[in-house]
Design a protein around this motif. Structure first.
Motif, PDB file in Angstrom:
ATOM      1  N   LYS A   1     -12.360   2.276  -0.751  1.00  0.00           N
ATOM      2  CA  LYS A   1     -13.497   2.886  -1.443  1.00  0.00           C
ATOM      3  C   LYS A   1     -13.451   4.408  -1.375  1.00  0.00           C
ATOM      4  CE  LYS A   1     -16.751  -0.947  -0.801  1.00  0.00           C
ATOM      5  NZ  LYS A   1     -18.043  -1.366  -0.175  1.00  0.00           N
ATOM      6  N   ALA A   2     -13.061   4.938  -0.224  1.00  0.00           N
ATOM      7  CA  ALA A   2     -13.154   6.386  -0.012  1.00  0.00           C
ATOM      8  C   ALA A   2     -11.912   7.146  -0.456  1.00  0.00           C
ATOM      9  CB  ALA A   2     -13.422   6.675   1.465  1.00  0.00           C
ATOM     10  N   ARG A   3     -10.740   6.526  -0.356  1.00  0.00           N
ATOM     11  CA  ARG A   3      -9.496   7.230  -0.665  1.00  0.00           C
ATOM     12  C   ARG A   3      -8.835   6.707  -1.936  1.00  0.00           C
ATOM     13  NH1 ARG A   3     -11.258  10.842   3.065  1.00  0.00           N
ATOM     14  NH2 ARG A   3     -11.062  10.107   5.227  1.00  0.00           N
ATOM     15  N   VAL A   4      -8.622   5.383  -2.009  1.00  0.00           N
ATOM     16  CA  VAL A   4      -7.870   4.803  -3.122  1.00  0.00           C
ATOM     17  C   VAL A   4      -8.596   4.978  -4.452  1.00  0.00           C
ATOM     18  CG1 VAL A   4      -6.918   2.674  -4.077  1.00  0.00           C
ATOM     19  CG2 VAL A   4      -6.694   3.142  -1.631  1.00  0.00           C
ATOM     20  N   MET A   5      -9.867   4.579  -4.497  1.00  0.00           N
ATOM     21  CA  MET A   5     -10.593   4.630  -5.759  1.00  0.00           C
ATOM     22  C   MET A   5     -10.774   6.065  -6.244  1.00  0.00           C
ATOM     23  SD  MET A   5     -10.965   1.487  -6.446  1.00  0.00           S
ATOM     24  CE  MET A   5     -12.058   1.577  -7.855  1.00  0.00           C
ATOM     25  N   VAL A   6     -11.070   6.965  -5.334  1.00  0.00           N
ATOM     26  CA  VAL A   6     -11.262   8.374  -5.724  1.00  0.00           C
ATOM     27  C   VAL A   6      -9.964   8.952  -6.278  1.00  0.00           C
ATOM     28  CG1 VAL A   6     -11.826  10.683  -4.893  1.00  0.00           C
ATOM     29  CG2 VAL A   6     -13.128   8.711  -4.068  1.00  0.00           C
ATOM     30  N   ALA A   7      -8.851   8.694  -5.592  1.00  0.00           N
ATOM     31  CA  ALA A   7      -7.566   9.232  -6.038  1.00  0.00           C
ATOM     32  C   ALA A   7      -7.101   8.571  -7.333  1.00  0.00           C
ATOM     33  CB  ALA A   7      -6.519   9.038  -4.946  1.00  0.00           C
TER      34      ALA A   7
ATOM     35  N   PRO B   1       0.808  -1.228   0.000  1.00  0.00           N
ATOM     36  CA  PRO B   1       0.000   0.000   0.000  1.00  0.00           C
ATOM     37  C   PRO B   1       0.835   1.268   0.000  1.00  0.00           C
ATOM     38  CG  PRO B   1      -0.892  -1.582   1.562  1.00  0.00           C
ATOM     39  CD  PRO B   1       0.430  -2.116   1.117  1.00  0.00           C
ATOM     40  N   PHE B   2       1.914   1.281   0.800  1.00  0.00           N
ATOM     41  CA  PHE B   2       2.701   2.503   0.880  1.00  0.00           C
ATOM     42  C   PHE B   2       3.543   2.709  -0.373  1.00  0.00           C
ATOM     43  CE2 PHE B   2       6.207   5.211   2.538  1.00  0.00           C
ATOM     44  CZ  PHE B   2       5.422   6.311   2.857  1.00  0.00           C
ATOM     45  N   VAL B   3       4.042   1.633  -0.963  1.00  0.00           N
ATOM     46  CA  VAL B   3       4.772   1.761  -2.224  1.00  0.00           C
ATOM     47  C   VAL B   3       3.858   2.308  -3.311  1.00  0.00           C
ATOM     48  CG1 VAL B   3       5.938   0.478  -4.057  1.00  0.00           C
ATOM     49  CG2 VAL B   3       6.469  -0.027  -1.670  1.00  0.00           C
ATOM     50  N   MET B   4       2.614   1.829  -3.352  1.00  0.00           N
ATOM     51  CA  MET B   4       1.654   2.340  -4.328  1.00  0.00           C
ATOM     52  C   MET B   4       1.369   3.821  -4.090  1.00  0.00           C
ATOM     53  SD  MET B   4       0.971  -0.163  -6.371  1.00  0.00           S
ATOM     54  CE  MET B   4       2.719  -0.539  -6.146  1.00  0.00           C
TER      55      MET B   4
ATOM     56  N   PRO C   1      -5.158  -0.811   1.376  1.00  0.00           N
ATOM     57  CA  PRO C   1      -4.684  -0.524   2.733  1.00  0.00           C
ATOM     58  C   PRO C   1      -5.513  -1.186   3.822  1.00  0.00           C
ATOM     59  CG  PRO C   1      -5.773   1.395   1.803  1.00  0.00           C
ATOM     60  CD  PRO C   1      -5.631   0.411   0.688  1.00  0.00           C
ATOM     61  N   ASP C   2      -6.817  -1.336   3.619  1.00  0.00           N
ATOM     62  CA  ASP C   2      -7.666  -1.943   4.650  1.00  0.00           C
ATOM     63  C   ASP C   2      -7.239  -3.380   4.938  1.00  0.00           C
ATOM     64  OD1 ASP C   2      -9.952   0.209   4.812  1.00  0.00           O
ATOM     65  OD2 ASP C   2      -9.629  -0.174   2.685  1.00  0.00           O
ATOM     66  N   VAL C   3      -6.925  -4.125   3.879  1.00  0.00           N
ATOM     67  CA  VAL C   3      -6.484  -5.516   4.043  1.00  0.00           C
ATOM     68  C   VAL C   3      -5.168  -5.562   4.801  1.00  0.00           C
ATOM     69  CG1 VAL C   3      -5.766  -7.608   2.830  1.00  0.00           C
ATOM     70  CG2 VAL C   3      -7.678  -6.245   1.954  1.00  0.00           C
TER      71      VAL C   3
ATOM     72  N   GLN D   1       2.448   9.277 -17.293  1.00  0.00           N
ATOM     73  CA  GLN D   1       2.756   8.904 -15.906  1.00  0.00           C
ATOM     74  C   GLN D   1       1.489   8.820 -15.060  1.00  0.00           C
ATOM     75  OE1 GLN D   1       6.457  10.394 -13.859  1.00  0.00           O
ATOM     76  NE2 GLN D   1       6.311  11.948 -15.436  1.00  0.00           N
ATOM     77  N   LEU D   2       0.607   9.783 -15.243  1.00  0.00           N
ATOM     78  CA  LEU D   2      -0.630   9.803 -14.455  1.00  0.00           C
ATOM     79  C   LEU D   2      -1.503   8.589 -14.746  1.00  0.00           C
ATOM     80  CD1 LEU D   2      -1.604  13.579 -14.682  1.00  0.00           C
ATOM     81  CD2 LEU D   2      -0.898  12.355 -12.629  1.00  0.00           C
ATOM     82  N   VAL D   3      -1.672   8.267 -16.010  1.00  0.00           N
ATOM     83  CA  VAL D   3      -2.524   7.137 -16.384  1.00  0.00           C
ATOM     84  C   VAL D   3      -1.952   5.838 -15.836  1.00  0.00           C
ATOM     85  CG1 VAL D   3      -3.390   5.770 -18.317  1.00  0.00           C
ATOM     86  CG2 VAL D   3      -3.471   8.268 -18.419  1.00  0.00           C
ATOM     87  N   LEU D   4      -0.652   5.620 -16.009  1.00  0.00           N
ATOM     88  CA  LEU D   4      -0.024   4.390 -15.541  1.00  0.00           C
ATOM     89  C   LEU D   4      -0.093   4.274 -14.024  1.00  0.00           C
ATOM     90  CD1 LEU D   4       1.635   1.846 -16.075  1.00  0.00           C
ATOM     91  CD2 LEU D   4       3.702   3.260 -16.003  1.00  0.00           C
ATOM     92  N   ALA D   5       0.271   5.334 -13.322  1.00  0.00           N
ATOM     93  CA  ALA D   5       0.250   5.303 -11.858  1.00  0.00           C
ATOM     94  C   ALA D   5      -1.173   5.127 -11.342  1.00  0.00           C
ATOM     95  CB  ALA D   5       0.866   6.583 -11.296  1.00  0.00           C
ATOM     96  N   GLY D   6      -2.131   5.793 -11.968  1.00  0.00           N
ATOM     97  CA  GLY D   6      -3.521   5.670 -11.536  1.00  0.00           C
ATOM     98  C   GLY D   6      -4.045   4.257 -11.681  1.00  0.00           C
TER      99      GLY D   6
END
Length: 422
Positions: free
Chosen positions: A285-291, A214-217, A405-407, A391-396
């Motif tokens: 759902k609230a942070r990862v998917m939105v970002a 999660p933190f590397v991502m 992160p929840d897991v 870069q944005l598309v690939l990283a996203g």
């Protein structure tokens, strides 16, 4: 009290933005005065970030020891002294030294201010509070952009740097008088409680979190989105003048409209993310998917800017893209704090440092890309925008698919409980 803190940190972010952007707005007169090429200007722009990343990591970690209030005081005082040093600059080498020093003391501001806010706001309201503080950069674009351009044209770039130094000094005086380190309970009104002492750092317990998926991502996302911020700071003014063919005054107005519009969208995204977290109690759902989805859409919008070159369209695309990109700088904080709540300053500093590494390489790479197109400057800027959007598309995509992160938090807590029981 907590809203007073938000106001102080918001103003600090405005100053932080102005300090970063003033060199970009002065790019043309500085390049002319010192006879610089785009590659040399890219090197000069990157010098701001040479120590920015390192200081962001170690400075914010230091805030766990000396207190966030004290570190914020030291930083703003240093900004004042360094910006005033513009009057002593007689060559490009002196300007590089000045920008390196300024970057070193500005590096820890964002993670330290986020750390300070986390002492005053609960997790379900933290993103909204951070969005208000981060809006200082957008308001800086609204208020500071035309003022900085006017100051550079009427007073000169050295005098404009000096004015920014004086503003930082005023902030320090008021902060020492009104700022506080203690936290306030959300439900306790004005009842103050002392901050818990920071546990002694155990590297064996810390590095697995910093190397976790999660933190590397998160770090990958921060690098790609910070590249956009660096491009905006260092090359957007030149792009608007050289490629879009705006006048300096029109460029300042463009920046003002951009800052006024995307700030509203950014706050709405943060508010929406907080609502999702309150409803689902899920970081994914609230942070990862939105970002993640926001980063992908931002990349697509940047692609479109190389096809549709009308200034009005570019303005609309930049507003939408910047709102979603800047939302990432807000939404990553709750994710990181959930992974290592015992050392907030450390993990926020490391994440910010990874983002700021884009500031070291971004301006140099962008300058090379623009110059690679030769005399066709507009084509060179398009190349840099395509690179940034990719870069944005690939990283996203990677972030959306792999960051869970929840897991990770559930597994870590379960493992800790097993160890304690054993």
């Amino acid at each position: 009290m907590r809203w007073r803190i938000v106001i102080f940190l918001f103003i600090g972010m405005v100053i932080n933005f102005a300090d970063k952007m003033v060199a970009g707005y002065a790019a043309v007169p500085i390049m002319e005065e010192f006879n610089l090429s785009y590659t040399q200007w890219g090197l000069l722009s990157s010098s701001f970030f040479w120590l920015f990343m390192i200081s962001g990591i170690f400075g914010s970690a230091l805030s766990d020891r000396i207190g966030t209030r004290n570190l914020l005081t030291i930083m703003l005082l240093a900004w004042s002294v360094i910006q005033s040093g513009a009057f002593l600059v007689t060559g490009v080498f002196g300007l590089i030294i000045m920008r390196v020093a300024l970057g070193a003391f500005e590096g820890p501001y964002s993670p330290t201010s986020n750390n300070h806010l986390s002492k005053w706001f609960k997790p379900e309201r933290l993103s909204f509070a951070i969005s208000l503080v981060n809006a200082g950069s957008a308001v800086g674009g609204l208020i500071c952009a035309p003022l900085l351009v006017l100051g550079i044209q009427e007073l000169g770039w050295r005098q404009t740097f000096g004015v920014l130094g004086a503003i930082s000094l005023v902030w320090v005086v008021l902060w020492l008088w009104l700022g506080k380190e203690k936290t306030v309970s959300e439900n306790a009104g004005a009842t103050e409680v002392k901050t818990m002492p920071v546990p002694k750092l155990k590297w064996s317990e810390t590095y697995p979190v910093l190397l976790s998926r999660p933190f590397v991502m998160v770090c990958l996302m921060l690098f790609s989105t910070y590249w956009v911020l660096v491009w905006t700071q260092s090359f957007l003014p030149a792009y608007l003048v050289k490629a879009v063919h705006l006048t300096p005054t029109e460029m300042g107005n463009f920046s003002s409209i951009l800052g006024a519009a995307y700030i509203v969208l950014m706050i709405l995204i943060a508010w929406y993310s907080d609502r999702l977290f309150q409803k689902h109690n899920s970081l994914r759902k609230a942070r990862v998917m939105v970002a993640g989805i926001g980063a992908i859409l931002s990349g697509v919008l940047f692609y479109s800017m190389t096809i549709f070159t009308n200034p009005v369209y570019i303005l609309i695309a930049m507003i939408l893209a910047k709102a979603m990109v800047h939302a990432v700088f807000i939404l990553w904080v709750p994710i990181a704090l959930s992974l290592l709540p015992e050392r907030k300053g450390l993990i926020l500093g490391v994440g910010t440092g990874c983002a700021q590494f884009a500031g070291v390489v971004g301006p140099v790479v962008t300058g090379f890309i623009v110059q690679f197109a030769g005399t066709n400057e507009a084509l060179g800027f398009d190349y840099s925008i395509l690179f940034m959007g990719s870069q944005l598309v690939l990283a996203g995509l990677v972030f959306t698919l792999l960051c869970k992160p929840d897991v990770y938090v559930r597994k870590t807590v379960h493992h800790s409980e097993e160890v304690s029981a054993g």
